[in-house]
Design a protein around this motif. Structure first.
Motif, short mmCIF file in Angstrom:
data_model
loop_
_atom_site.label_atom_id
_atom_site.label_comp_id
_atom_site.label_asym_id
_atom_site.label_seq_id
_atom_site.Cartn_x
_atom_site.Cartn_y
_atom_site.Cartn_z
N THR A 101 7.44 1.70 -1.76
CA THR A 101 6.85 1.10 -0.56
C THR A 101 6.20 -0.23 -0.91
N ARG A 102 5.48 -0.28 -2.04
CA ARG A 102 4.85 -1.54 -2.44
C ARG A 102 5.88 -2.59 -2.80
N LYS A 142 -3.84 0.96 2.13
CA LYS A 142 -4.07 1.40 0.74
C LYS A 142 -3.07 0.75 -0.21
N HIS A 143 -1.82 0.68 0.21
CA HIS A 143 -0.81 0.01 -0.62
C HIS A 143 -1.18 -1.46 -0.81
N ILE A 171 -0.67 2.04 4.76
CA ILE A 171 -0.18 0.71 4.39
C ILE A 171 -1.33 -0.10 3.80
N ASP A 181 5.71 1.93 -7.06
CA ASP A 181 5.93 2.57 -5.78
C ASP A 181 6.95 1.80 -4.95
#
Length: 100
Positions: free
Chosen positions: A7-8, A38-39, A36, A5
Protein backbone atom coordinates in the motif's frame (compact mmCIF):
# COMPACT_ATOMS: atom_id res chain seq x y z
CA UNK A 1 10.53 -0.74 6.81
CA UNK A 2 8.49 1.92 5.08
CA UNK A 3 8.77 0.39 1.60
CA UNK A 4 7.93 -3.16 2.66
CA UNK A 5 4.19 -2.55 2.48
CA UNK A 6 2.50 -2.70 -0.96
CA UNK A 7 0.00 0.00 0.00
CA UNK A 8 2.81 2.42 0.84
CA UNK A 9 4.59 1.58 -2.41
CA UNK A 10 1.34 2.24 -4.29
CA UNK A 11 0.95 5.56 -2.48
CA UNK A 12 4.49 6.55 -3.49
CA UNK A 13 3.76 5.51 -7.07
CA UNK A 14 0.66 7.72 -7.05
CA UNK A 15 2.63 10.64 -5.65
CA UNK A 16 5.12 10.43 -8.52
CA UNK A 17 2.30 11.84 -10.67
CA UNK A 18 1.86 14.82 -8.35
CA UNK A 19 0.82 15.84 -4.88
CA UNK A 20 -2.45 14.54 -3.43
CA UNK A 21 -4.62 14.84 -0.34
CA UNK A 22 -5.40 11.97 2.02
CA UNK A 23 -8.82 11.59 0.42
CA UNK A 24 -7.32 11.40 -3.06
CA UNK A 25 -4.74 8.87 -1.92
CA UNK A 26 -7.39 6.72 -0.20
CA UNK A 27 -9.65 6.43 -3.27
CA UNK A 28 -8.09 3.35 -4.93
CA UNK A 29 -7.86 1.39 -1.68
CA UNK A 30 -10.44 -0.48 0.38
CA UNK A 31 -9.03 1.22 3.48
CA UNK A 32 -10.36 3.84 5.82
CA UNK A 33 -8.96 7.35 5.84
CA UNK A 34 -7.33 6.72 9.27
CA UNK A 35 -5.60 3.62 7.87
CA UNK A 36 -4.25 5.64 4.92
CA UNK A 37 -3.16 8.36 7.36
CA UNK A 38 -1.13 5.77 9.29
CA UNK A 39 0.62 4.72 6.09
CA UNK A 40 1.34 8.37 5.33
CA UNK A 41 2.82 8.89 8.80
CA UNK A 42 5.18 5.96 8.23
CA UNK A 43 6.25 7.36 4.86
CA UNK A 44 6.72 10.83 6.33
CA UNK A 45 8.72 9.52 9.31
CA UNK A 46 10.98 7.66 6.87
CA UNK A 47 11.52 10.88 4.92
CA UNK A 48 9.83 9.74 1.69
CA UNK A 49 7.05 12.31 1.69
CA UNK A 50 6.27 15.69 3.15
CA UNK A 51 3.04 17.49 3.96
CA UNK A 52 2.29 20.81 2.35
CA UNK A 53 -0.11 23.46 3.52
CA UNK A 54 -2.53 25.19 1.18
CA UNK A 55 -5.30 26.87 3.16
CA UNK A 56 -7.42 23.94 4.42
CA UNK A 57 -5.65 21.35 2.23
CA UNK A 58 -2.71 19.30 3.44
CA UNK A 59 -1.40 17.74 0.22
CA UNK A 60 1.34 15.14 0.41
CA UNK A 61 4.26 15.17 -2.00
CA UNK A 62 7.30 13.02 -2.60
CA UNK A 63 10.69 14.08 -1.29
CA UNK A 64 12.64 13.23 -4.41
CA UNK A 65 16.06 13.50 -2.79
CA UNK A 66 15.21 10.65 -0.40
CA UNK A 67 13.99 8.40 -3.20
CA UNK A 68 17.15 9.17 -5.16
CA UNK A 69 19.25 8.09 -2.17
CA UNK A 70 17.34 4.81 -1.99
CA UNK A 71 17.70 4.26 -5.75
CA UNK A 72 21.44 4.97 -5.58
CA UNK A 73 21.83 2.56 -2.66
CA UNK A 74 19.87 -0.23 -4.34
CA UNK A 75 21.48 0.07 -7.79
CA UNK A 76 24.50 -2.20 -7.07
CA UNK A 77 22.12 -4.91 -5.80
CA UNK A 78 19.95 -4.61 -8.91
CA UNK A 79 23.02 -4.95 -11.10
CA UNK A 80 24.21 -7.99 -9.14
CA UNK A 81 20.87 -9.77 -9.37
CA UNK A 82 20.48 -9.02 -13.07
CA UNK A 83 23.90 -10.56 -13.62
CA UNK A 84 22.92 -13.64 -11.62
CA UNK A 85 19.68 -14.05 -13.56
CA UNK A 86 21.60 -13.71 -16.83
CA UNK A 87 23.99 -16.45 -15.66
CA UNK A 88 21.07 -18.67 -14.68
CA UNK A 89 19.44 -18.12 -18.06
CA UNK A 90 22.66 -19.10 -19.87
CA UNK A 91 23.05 -22.17 -17.65
CA UNK A 92 19.47 -23.32 -18.28
CA UNK A 93 19.82 -22.74 -22.03
CA UNK A 94 23.04 -24.76 -22.12
CA UNK A 95 21.42 -27.54 -20.08
CA UNK A 96 18.43 -27.57 -22.41
CA UNK A 97 20.74 -27.88 -25.43
CA UNK A 98 22.57 -30.84 -23.84
CA UNK A 99 19.29 -32.64 -23.21
CA UNK A 100 18.25 -32.41 -26.88
Amino acid sequence: MALSDPTRRAILARLTVGEATVQELAQPFALSQPAISKHLKVLEAAGFIETGREAQRRPRRIKQETLKQVADWIEPFRTLWESRFDNLERHLAAKSQKEK
